[in-house]
Design an enzyme around this catalytic site. Structure first.
Site, PDB file in Angstrom:
ATOM      1  N   ARG A   1       0.833  -1.206   0.000  1.00 36.72           N
ATOM      2  CA  ARG A   1       0.000   0.000   0.000  1.00 36.72           C
ATOM      3  C   ARG A   1       0.868   1.257   0.000  1.00 36.72           C
ATOM      4  O   ARG A   1       0.435   2.344  -0.358  1.00 36.72           O
ATOM      5  CB  ARG A   1      -0.967  -0.020   1.199  1.00 36.72           C
ATOM      6  CG  ARG A   1      -1.936   1.124   1.238  1.00 36.72           C
ATOM      7  CD  ARG A   1      -3.217   0.813   2.043  1.00 36.72           C
ATOM      8  NE  ARG A   1      -2.982   0.085   3.291  1.00 36.72           N
ATOM      9  CZ  ARG A   1      -2.400   0.594   4.368  1.00 36.72           C
ATOM     10  NH1 ARG A   1      -1.969   1.837   4.369  1.00 36.72           N
ATOM     11  NH2 ARG A   1      -2.223  -0.146   5.449  1.00 36.72           N
TER      12      ARG A   1
ATOM     13  N   TYR B   1     -16.514  17.128 -16.722  1.00 36.78           N
ATOM     14  CA  TYR B   1     -16.854  15.735 -16.417  1.00 36.78           C
ATOM     15  C   TYR B   1     -17.857  15.661 -15.266  1.00 36.78           C
ATOM     16  O   TYR B   1     -17.603  16.179 -14.177  1.00 36.78           O
ATOM     17  CB  TYR B   1     -15.572  14.977 -16.054  1.00 36.78           C
ATOM     18  CG  TYR B   1     -15.765  13.490 -15.936  1.00 36.78           C
ATOM     19  CD1 TYR B   1     -16.165  12.751 -17.032  1.00 36.78           C
ATOM     20  CD2 TYR B   1     -15.545  12.838 -14.740  1.00 36.78           C
ATOM     21  CE1 TYR B   1     -16.349  11.389 -16.933  1.00 36.78           C
ATOM     22  CE2 TYR B   1     -15.721  11.467 -14.624  1.00 36.78           C
ATOM     23  CZ  TYR B   1     -16.123  10.754 -15.724  1.00 36.78           C
ATOM     24  OH  TYR B   1     -16.304   9.398 -15.624  1.00 36.78           O
TER      25      TYR B   1
ATOM     26  N   ASP C   1      -7.788  19.385 -15.434  1.00 38.29           N
ATOM     27  CA  ASP C   1      -8.100  18.016 -15.851  1.00 38.29           C
ATOM     28  C   ASP C   1      -7.673  17.891 -17.311  1.00 38.29           C
ATOM     29  O   ASP C   1      -8.289  18.468 -18.200  1.00 38.29           O
ATOM     30  CB  ASP C   1      -9.598  17.737 -15.675  1.00 38.29           C
ATOM     31  CG  ASP C   1      -9.966  16.287 -15.966  1.00 38.29           C
ATOM     32  OD1 ASP C   1      -9.315  15.670 -16.844  1.00 38.29           O
ATOM     33  OD2 ASP C   1     -10.912  15.762 -15.348  1.00 38.29           O
TER      34      ASP C   1
ATOM     35  N   LYS D   1      -8.408   6.559 -20.338  1.00 42.22           N
ATOM     36  CA  LYS D   1      -8.781   6.964 -21.690  1.00 42.22           C
ATOM     37  C   LYS D   1      -7.576   6.735 -22.632  1.00 42.22           C
ATOM     38  O   LYS D   1      -7.069   5.637 -22.687  1.00 42.22           O
ATOM     39  CB  LYS D   1      -9.257   8.405 -21.674  1.00 42.22           C
ATOM     40  CG  LYS D   1     -10.246   8.713 -20.523  1.00 42.22           C
ATOM     41  CD  LYS D   1     -11.574   7.978 -20.657  1.00 42.22           C
ATOM     42  CE  LYS D   1     -12.402   8.005 -19.380  1.00 42.22           C
ATOM     43  NZ  LYS D   1     -12.720   9.312 -18.850  1.00 42.22           N
TER      44      LYS D   1
HETATM   45  C1  PLP Z   1     -13.134   9.630 -17.487  1.00 41.67           C
HETATM   46  C2  PLP Z   1     -12.829  10.965 -16.927  1.00 41.67           C
HETATM   47  C3  PLP Z   1     -12.567  11.130 -15.571  1.00 41.67           C
HETATM   48  C4  PLP Z   1     -12.670   9.993 -14.575  1.00 41.67           C
HETATM   49  O1  PLP Z   1     -11.768   8.995 -14.829  1.00 41.67           O
HETATM   50  P1  PLP Z   1     -11.935   7.452 -14.349  1.00 41.67           P
HETATM   51  O2  PLP Z   1     -10.645   6.847 -14.721  1.00 41.67           O
HETATM   52  O3  PLP Z   1     -13.123   6.907 -15.094  1.00 41.67           O
HETATM   53  O4  PLP Z   1     -12.190   7.487 -12.886  1.00 41.67           O
HETATM   54  C5  PLP Z   1     -12.234  12.401 -15.135  1.00 41.67           C
HETATM   55  N1  PLP Z   1     -12.176  13.461 -15.973  1.00 41.67           N
HETATM   56  C6  PLP Z   1     -12.434  13.337 -17.277  1.00 41.67           C
HETATM   57  C7  PLP Z   1     -12.346  14.529 -18.155  1.00 41.67           C
HETATM   58  C8  PLP Z   1     -12.766  12.090 -17.807  1.00 41.67           C
HETATM   59  O5  PLP Z   1     -13.045  11.971 -19.102  1.00 41.67           O
END
Ligand code: PLP
Length: 368
Positions: free
Chosen positions: A50, A102, A172, A197
């Site tokens: 961890r 998001y 982000d 992604k």
């Molecule tokens: C998918 C996404 C997230 C969250 O990511 P996860 O890996 O699904 O938790 C946050 N911000 C944006 C812009 C996203 O497209």
């Protein structure tokens, strides 16, 4: 390594010293406890899963190098965003969020952080900004290009306003990826991203990370990760590092496919509202071109209604209905089904790595 091009850095970032008999990419290390190997080793070597893992450090090194900051890995994008906001915010603070970013981030702040009694200010990503928008803010989180609208804001301008107000600026960077945009170089303090992604890009795992120029913030996040227990799995970490090697190649094909699709869809009578920041006619193009280093494969458009989207997906052989984006497979997501405040026929389209002619022909055929 920072002198090399994107493709070279993706292949080599975070790799170990080349030693005779050693693999190019060491496999995942599965360990709950590690051998202590004698007394007084705590803090020097890995001792518990961890708190530390060699695969995390390798991928953090790689992503940190691409972002030009200190990277801390998380098991998902939301784990990264959640831990970041919990670490930076205190009771009664003012938080500025994108009104159109998001959805889970807004939902997290609204529900999971409700006990902090935050003052939350939501600004549209493409809106006009003034210093007043940031008055008293403790944290400003922006998302550019925004998901799913693909609007863009000027990171340097927002950072200037926000810093004048004494706020920490987090971006982000999921849609852009570390190759598409380097927010830390544009004035942001923190980058947060879902690597689920395009960075991983094979639709087979979840992962996220935070990068920051400030070593102390990175250490606080590292501690928060270890204590909260929301830690990345060693196998997912290894797969992600393996996938990173082809990010440059994948983005190139995805962007070429998105460009061809956007150009074709703009001309299609049944399609409206085509947006892709790389399209010269896109309202976000000028700002995006100033701060982005390259384009990705995500575009959006509108069909007349939900049934038209369903029909397109039924007729297409190459495009799957799926949420998420950035994978090697082309996917389309009707965002209204998830409650995004968009028209019923709004589609976020993620161009995959198929051949451009095949994909364009398939989509146009499915629309006829
Ligand atoms: C998918 C996404 C997230 C969250 O990511 P996860 O890996 O699904 O938790 C946050 N911000 C944006 C812009 C996203 O497209």
């Amino acid at each position: 390594m920072s002198l090399f091009g994107d493709g070279t850095r993706c292949v080599h970032a975070g790799e170990p010293e080349a030693g005779a008999g050693e693999p190019f990419m060491p496999g995942p290390v599965f360990a709950a406890p590690y051998h202590l190997g004698g007394a007084d080793r705590v803090g020097e070597a890995d001792f518990y899963g961890r708190a530390g893992n060699p695969g995390w450090r390798a991928l953090e090194h790689a992503l940190g190098e691409l972002d030009r900051g200190h990277c801390v890995l998380f098991p998902s994008g939301m784990a990264a965003i959640g831990t970041l906001l919990r670490t930076l915010l205190h009771e009664g603070d003012t938080l500025v969020l994108p009104a159109d970013g998001y959805y889970a981030t807004r939902e997290f702040v609204h529900t999971e952080l409700s006990e902090l009694n935050l003052r939350v200010r939501r600004l549209p990503t493409a809106g006009e900004l003034s210093a007043e928008d940031f008055a008293g803010a403790r944290v400003v989180l922006l998302e550019t290009p925004s998901n799913p609208g693909l609007d863009v804001c000027d990171i340097a301008t927002v950072a200037e306003y926000a810093h004048r107000a004494g706020a920490v600026v987090a971006v982000d960077n999921t849609t852009a990826t570390p190759l598409g945009q380097r927010p830390l170089e544009l004035g942001a303090d923190v980058v947060v991203a879902s690597d689920t992604k395009a960075v991983c890009g094979h639709s087979d795992l979840l992962l996220g990370h935070v990068s920051t120029a400030d070593r102390e913030t990175a250490e606080r996040l590292n501690r928060a990760r270890g204590l909260s227990g929301a830690v990345p799995g060693p196998f997912e970490t290894w797969l992600a590092h393996r996938s990173l090697a082809t990010l440059d190649l994948r983005l190139e094909r995805q962007a070429a496919n998105a460009a061809a699709l956007a150009a074709a869809l703009v001309e299609h009578p049944a399609v409206s509202g085509v947006r892709w920041p790389g399209l010269p006619s896109d309202p976000a193009h000028e700002t995006a071109a100033r701060q982005m280093r390259r384009w990705g494969g995500v575009l959006r458009f509108e069909l007349p209604d939900a049934a038209s989207v369903e029909r397109m997906l039924e007729r297409s052989r190459l495009v799957s209905g799926a949420t998420s984006f950035g994978g090697v497979h082309s996917t389309a997501d009707r965002r209204a089904q998830w409650g995004d405040p968009v028209p019923e026929g709004f589609v976020r389209f993620s161009a995959g790595c198929e051949d451009t002619e095949d994909l364009v022909a398939d989509v146009l055929g499915a629309l006829d």
